[in-house]
Enzyme design. Sequence first.
Site, PDB file in Angstrom:
ATOM      1  N   ASP A  60     151.731   1.566 -48.942  1.00 12.08           N
ATOM      2  CA  ASP A  60     151.610   1.543 -50.398  1.00 12.08           C
ATOM      3  C   ASP A  60     151.007   2.866 -50.846  1.00 12.08           C
ATOM      4  O   ASP A  60     150.529   3.641 -50.020  1.00 12.08           O
ATOM      5  CB  ASP A  60     150.826   0.324 -50.886  1.00 12.08           C
ATOM      6  CG  ASP A  60     149.332   0.389 -50.624  1.00 12.08           C
ATOM      7  OD1 ASP A  60     148.924   1.013 -49.619  1.00 12.08           O
ATOM      8  OD2 ASP A  60     148.564  -0.200 -51.394  1.00 12.08           O
ATOM      9  N   TYR A  62     148.753   6.019 -52.283  1.00 11.31           N
ATOM     10  CA  TYR A  62     147.338   6.377 -52.241  1.00 11.31           C
ATOM     11  C   TYR A  62     146.664   5.858 -53.507  1.00 11.31           C
ATOM     12  O   TYR A  62     147.154   6.090 -54.613  1.00 11.31           O
ATOM     13  CB  TYR A  62     147.176   7.896 -52.197  1.00 11.31           C
ATOM     14  CG  TYR A  62     147.759   8.573 -50.978  1.00 11.31           C
ATOM     15  CD1 TYR A  62     147.255   8.324 -49.705  1.00 11.31           C
ATOM     16  CD2 TYR A  62     148.801   9.485 -51.104  1.00 11.31           C
ATOM     17  CE1 TYR A  62     147.779   8.965 -48.589  1.00 11.31           C
ATOM     18  CE2 TYR A  62     149.331  10.140 -49.986  1.00 11.31           C
ATOM     19  CZ  TYR A  62     148.825   9.867 -48.735  1.00 11.31           C
ATOM     20  OH  TYR A  62     149.343  10.508 -47.632  1.00 11.31           O
ATOM     21  N   PHE A  73     153.505   8.987 -48.446  1.00  8.23           N
ATOM     22  CA  PHE A  73     152.696   9.964 -47.734  1.00  8.23           C
ATOM     23  C   PHE A  73     152.468  11.257 -48.507  1.00  8.23           C
ATOM     24  O   PHE A  73     151.640  12.078 -48.120  1.00  8.23           O
ATOM     25  CB  PHE A  73     153.282  10.292 -46.345  1.00  8.23           C
ATOM     26  CG  PHE A  73     153.311   9.119 -45.407  1.00  8.23           C
ATOM     27  CD1 PHE A  73     152.150   8.642 -44.824  1.00  8.23           C
ATOM     28  CD2 PHE A  73     154.511   8.477 -45.119  1.00  8.23           C
ATOM     29  CE1 PHE A  73     152.172   7.544 -43.970  1.00  8.23           C
ATOM     30  CE2 PHE A  73     154.537   7.380 -44.260  1.00  8.23           C
ATOM     31  CZ  PHE A  73     153.361   6.920 -43.681  1.00  8.23           C
ATOM     32  N   HIS A 179     151.074   4.165 -36.580  1.00 12.32           N
ATOM     33  CA  HIS A 179     150.875   4.826 -37.868  1.00 12.32           C
ATOM     34  C   HIS A 179     150.050   6.103 -37.689  1.00 12.32           C
ATOM     35  O   HIS A 179     149.209   6.179 -36.794  1.00 12.32           O
ATOM     36  CB  HIS A 179     150.150   3.852 -38.810  1.00 12.32           C
ATOM     37  CG  HIS A 179     150.176   4.249 -40.246  1.00 12.32           C
ATOM     38  ND1 HIS A 179     149.263   5.124 -40.796  1.00 12.32           N
ATOM     39  CD2 HIS A 179     151.013   3.891 -41.251  1.00 12.32           C
ATOM     40  CE1 HIS A 179     149.532   5.281 -42.080  1.00 12.32           C
ATOM     41  NE2 HIS A 179     150.592   4.548 -42.388  1.00 12.32           N
TER      42      HIS A 179
END
Length: 212
Positions: A60, A62, A73, A179
């Site tokens: 989701d 930032y 990202f 991740h």
Amino acid sequence: MKLFDQLHPDWQEALIGLKPDFNRIDSQLVEDVTVPAYENILRALSTPIDSISVVIIGQDPYPTPGYANGLAFSVTSEITPLPASLRNIFKELESDLGIPMNCNGDLTRWAQQGVLLLNRILTTESGHSLKHELLGWQEITNEVASVLGQKPVVAILWGKNAQELSHFFDPARTIKSVHPSPLSSYRGFFGSKPFSKTNEILRASGAPQIQW
């Protein structure tokens, strides 16, 4: 402009059956506290489907105000220091392809080459991660993955949430690892070489490689 109308016409056609879901989510968003900015929520889906050759799945946006710009990202260009996950992505890029660490975290340059940077959940509340986890975004992004999986895209799936979508994609064109967050990056993200592997797959199929 309502959310559904912000989609590229290709995506409007592909996702027309989910228009009520878009409208329901739209009605629940409070612009002043929602990130990214309203006009950027569907930015990742503003390009033609056939222009997409790679998809990178995030979780989701930032939650820090001013960071999220609608691409997973990615952050707006003036943000410094970079978020930890993005720093780790750039570290792996340097290790993988020798591309020096970049201080500009805006990944628009990737998106313009056909890299879809898609979060599973497309909004959150400023200051709160996963605040919109139950709004229903996953149904929409699952369908996006389903559409893309019918195309010869390379899927880069980092972490458990992204890998929940792995069944939509060709295993031979799927790259998986943990991740890039600081909590997991040393357990298999570093050294996974996703960027060179992606370009190898693209080159083998005659598609343009990404200038990461």
